[in-house]
Scaffold this active site. Structure first.
Site, PDB file in Angstrom:
ATOM      1  N   GLU A   1       1.885   1.909  -3.484  1.00 32.43           N
ATOM      2  CA  GLU A   1       0.835   2.521  -4.306  1.00 32.43           C
ATOM      3  C   GLU A   1       0.963   4.049  -4.244  1.00 32.43           C
ATOM      4  OE1 GLU A   1      -3.641   3.756  -3.669  1.00 32.43           O
ATOM      5  OE2 GLU A   1      -3.282   1.673  -3.080  1.00 32.43           O
ATOM      6  N   HIS A   2       1.268   4.570  -3.049  1.00 28.62           N
ATOM      7  CA  HIS A   2       1.448   6.023  -2.885  1.00 28.62           C
ATOM      8  C   HIS A   2       2.772   6.496  -3.487  1.00 28.62           C
ATOM      9  CE1 HIS A   2      -1.983   7.046  -0.199  1.00 28.62           C
ATOM     10  NE2 HIS A   2      -1.937   5.743   0.037  1.00 28.62           N
TER      11      HIS A   2
ATOM     12  N   HIS B   1       0.829  -1.212   0.000  1.00 29.34           N
ATOM     13  CA  HIS B   1       0.000   0.000   0.000  1.00 29.34           C
ATOM     14  C   HIS B   1       0.859   1.256   0.000  1.00 29.34           C
ATOM     15  CE1 HIS B   1      -2.407   3.125   2.221  1.00 29.34           C
ATOM     16  NE2 HIS B   1      -3.142   2.888   1.158  1.00 29.34           N
TER      17      HIS B   1
ATOM     18  N   GLU C   1      -3.532   8.190   7.117  1.00 34.82           N
ATOM     19  CA  GLU C   1      -4.651   7.342   6.678  1.00 34.82           C
ATOM     20  C   GLU C   1      -4.888   6.221   7.687  1.00 34.82           C
ATOM     21  OE1 GLU C   1      -5.662   4.337   2.956  1.00 34.82           O
ATOM     22  OE2 GLU C   1      -4.086   5.837   2.688  1.00 34.82           O
TER      23      GLU C   1
END
Length: 412
Positions: A51-52, A48, A126
């Protein structure tokens, strides 16, 4: 029938092309065969985080979004426990911009301290916002740890704990990129107002020179069969008591997956479904209730979750859920009800495939499962499911020994 062409570049990159002349747009979708399940258990959250990082700029393109916006396009990405998917949509005449952008970050993502710090901060915020500070935000952390003892589905995509992302180093990030982000571990799907010849030329030009890298071969530990029911009680500052029950089900390519999917529709596919009619409308035990599964590649979980009406006893609510399951197993399902959920499934699939973006994503996902052609045979597998299979699988899945229950109590 969704038509597509398929070819493979010399470096091993699989390319699929789906032509649709009815749209002026084109979609470029790159799926990488890496998800949270492929992480080191001591360094989770990397798929994840990546992904950023992939939007943080590459060696030749410091700003990913800017050139795409100038070309009239937009983009996004998502990570699951099984895969990471990047996609953009733009006018077909500007499609080369997307090839340029996607190939450059596959070849040479920019790794520097600043980019890592910026994206680490975003991911940590997040994590705090959605999984620590949000009501019921820790449900899946707790449920995964309860239901899985061995398989890496035991942690969420965001990561097992915040510290893993906080402690990520540049070397960690570089090695993760080298291991997973290469042509042999990716699938490129191009859909829309394009031709196969055009895509072949662009794929050769932009992706062809990228070194193939090594194919990542996963060797994940299988989850042993659950032999005893597991329960967990949680108390937190949430508005209502909530009940979560999970049962182990089958991998995505198992024939029984389709049976299981229809079971979730029978129990919870909208306002006329069994759980909603009985437990929300008639008995008024739950304010809402759902039954679903996550469609994971490896053996996943079927979940029933509901928020209780204030004042309702947790054990009474759970007994009512168990009663509905027992009723399904004992009384079975009529041909009419079965046909209804099959029709609904068919209409959902047809509606989903109306969007060229969804067609591109689905082709990529089916190719990752082993064959993009599965997109054209899914429906017949649902239609082949019998009432007898539904009942037999319900008996196996809803075995008490296979159940994980989380009682989430409100302190209010």
């Amino acid at each position: 029938m969704i038509q597509f062409d398929r070819f493979t570049l010399d470096n091993g990159l699989k390319v699929l092309v789906h032509q649709d002349k009815s749209t002026p747009m084109a979609v470029v979708n790159v799926i990488y065969d890496v998800g949270a399940k492929d992480e080191n258990p001591e360094k989770t959250g990397f798929a994840h985080l990546f992904e950023h990082l992939m939007f943080g700029g590459s060696i030749n393109i410091p700003e990913y979004d800017e050139p795409l916006q100038v070309a009239g396009g937009d983009n996004n990405a998502f990570t699951t426990n099984d895969l990471t998917n990047y996609y953009c949509q733009l006018p077909a005449e500007n499609i080369e911009t997307a090839f340029w952008l996607e190939s450059d970050r596959m070849l040479s993502l920019a790794f520097d301290k600043k980019s890592l710090e910026v994206q680490r901060k975003v991911v940590c915020e997040e994590f705090k916002e959605h999984y620590i500070n949000k009501p019921y935000g820790d449900v899946w952390k707790k449920m995964r740890e309860l239901a899985y003892t061995t398989h890496p589905y035991r942690w969420q995509t965001i990561g097992k704990e915040l510290k893993h992302v906080e402690d990520a180093t540049l070397d960690d990030v570089r090695s993760f990129f080298a291991k997973h982000y290469n042509p042999l571990n990716a699938i490129l799907v191009v859909a829309g107002n394009v031709t196969t010849e055009q895509v072949k030329a662009l794929a050769d030009k932009w992706f062809g020179p990228i070194p193939s890298g090594e194919k990542y071969l996963r060797n994940l530990p299988a989850e042993p069969k659950q032999e005893a029911a597991r329960t967990l009680e949680v108390r937190a500052d949430v508005p209502l008591d909530a009940l979560y029950k999970c049962w182990h089900i089958y991998p995505r390519l198992d024939k029984r997956y389709y049976v299981t999917d229809l079971i979730t529709e029978i129990l919870s596919g909208g306002g006329s479904s069994r759980l909603y009619q009985s437990l929300v409308k008639e008995k008024q035990l739950f304010s809402n209730i759902e039954c679903y599964h996550h469609g994971t590649t490896d053996a996943g979980l079927l979940t029933i979750e509901g928020k209780l009406v204030k004042g309702v006893n947790m054990k009474d609510a759970e007994a009512a859920v168990n009663e509905e399951i027992a009723k399904l197993i004992k009384e079975g399902i009529s041909d009419k009800e079965l046909q209804k959920v099959k029709n609904k499934t068919e209409s959902m699939m047809c509606f989903e495939d109306m969007s060229v973006m969804n067609r591109a994503t689905n082709l990529a996902m089916y190719e990752l499962l082993g064959d993009a052609g599965l997109i054209n045979t899914e429906l017949e597998k649902y239609h082949a499911v019998t009432a007898e299979e539904l009942i037999n699988e319900s008996k196996i899945i809803f075995d008490e020994k296979n159940c994980n229950t989380l009682y989430y109590y409100s302190n209010n």
